[in-house]
Enzyme design. Sequence first.
Site, PDB file in Angstrom:
ATOM      1  N   GLY A   1       8.803 -16.463 -25.211  1.00 44.02           N
ATOM      2  CA  GLY A   1       9.498 -17.126 -24.112  1.00 44.02           C
ATOM      3  C   GLY A   1       9.297 -16.599 -22.925  1.00 44.02           C
ATOM      4  O   GLY A   1       8.484 -15.949 -22.554  1.00 44.02           O
ATOM      5  N   ASN A   2      10.197 -17.234 -21.927  1.00 41.90           N
ATOM      6  CA  ASN A   2       9.921 -16.522 -20.541  1.00 41.90           C
ATOM      7  C   ASN A   2      11.622 -16.361 -19.972  1.00 41.90           C
ATOM      8  O   ASN A   2      12.218 -16.722 -20.749  1.00 41.90           O
ATOM      9  CB  ASN A   2       9.388 -17.519 -19.604  1.00 41.90           C
TER      10      ASN A   2
END
Length: 408
Positions: free
Chosen positions: A214-215
């Site tokens: 993810g980020n």
Amino acid sequence: MLRKSPFKNRKILIGITGGIAAYKIPQLVRILKKEGAEVQIVLSESAKNFVTPQTLSVLSEKPALSDFFKSNQGDWNNHVHLGLWADLILIAPAGANTLAKMTHGICDNLLMSVILSARCPIFVAPAMDLDMWIHPSTQTNIQTLVDRGVHLIDPEEGSLASGLEGKGRMAEPENIAQFLSAHLAPKPNYFLGKRVLVSAGGTQEAIDPVRYIGNHSSGKMGFAIAEQLIELGADVELVYGAVTIAPPANCHSYQTLSAKAMKAKCDEIFPTCDVLIMAAAVADYHAVDVASEKIKKSDDALTLTLAKNPDILKSLSETKKEHQVLIGFALETEKEEFHALEKLQKKNLDCIVLNSLKNPNAGFAVDTNEVTLYCKDGEQFHIPTQQKDQVAAALLNKLGEWLTKTTT
Ligand code: C5P
């Protein structure tokens, strides 16, 4: 039909500072009152050398204020209330000293504390001698204020009180009124009735049933844009990935965690939209094999094979109809402008919004942001650091103006 004045029922606070041009302010008060504005005067001590509080009180039909305390009554002039009361604040004449104080937040009189408490647009009409006006300190202060969003009513050229000729005369009251009127007049609203697809948040690419790539995207900027668009009367379709806050109400919203799911939803909605604002932080890669069971930590190293995700924005731009407008976002850590402009062109966008990651008060985790809007015709607009909802409002304002100009 009678024209409705943009000043009708608007609350205008005029801050008068010490300078000979202060003698023109009663004339300005008369013009604004005649047009239906409510006018509140706040004047500095030195302004009283040039214009009397009595004259201003009579013309504005309100006591002209300069002290924190009303000495005869014991109560005080609440600067916070005054700052919040105003729809617009005009400082005229704004001398070099006041401009410097505004730049540095020096709060040593009622007027300065009103300015610091204000949430409304602030206008300055400088007046000073020509050498003071062109002095680098004055010019630097002006630039700083303009960068912060203060509106400058440029001084005019002509004979000055010193006997010299040049730039520095305060704009004439009629010209100041015209400048303010242009700001207050209702603007064409590009987004009213438009169907706008907004994407927000970050995608999550699964590795196994419990883990993902993810980020740090929180979705706050995309949601702020969606909220502002709803206020502007747009019909908003919001597609969002992983976020840290709830999506706005009054729009259709869909959560799609992976890039693939986000693409499928955007592909479905985009053909019926007028505008796409792609603010989501879409992962560039996904795991080729998503384990059906939790991966055990058996070996010292784990190798994941990743494959490229489709570029949602680029593929939508390939299907773009003539009336459709595409706006992308860019977040770069080096050669920011170069890469943003490259994306604008490669993804065939109308505009791209560059986030300033170098500013600690901008980007993922914080509630503030600083962005620059680059348009395909070379125009660009910088939006200085503000709360994300204010950045969204300023961004859509500039975007709306640019789209109105270039698409009609
Ligand atoms: O190429 P880059 O990821 O830097 O471009 C950012 C812009 O492209 C953003 O508007 C983002 O939402 C969009 N994007 C996309 N699909 C991807 C990657 C980025 O739509 N797979």
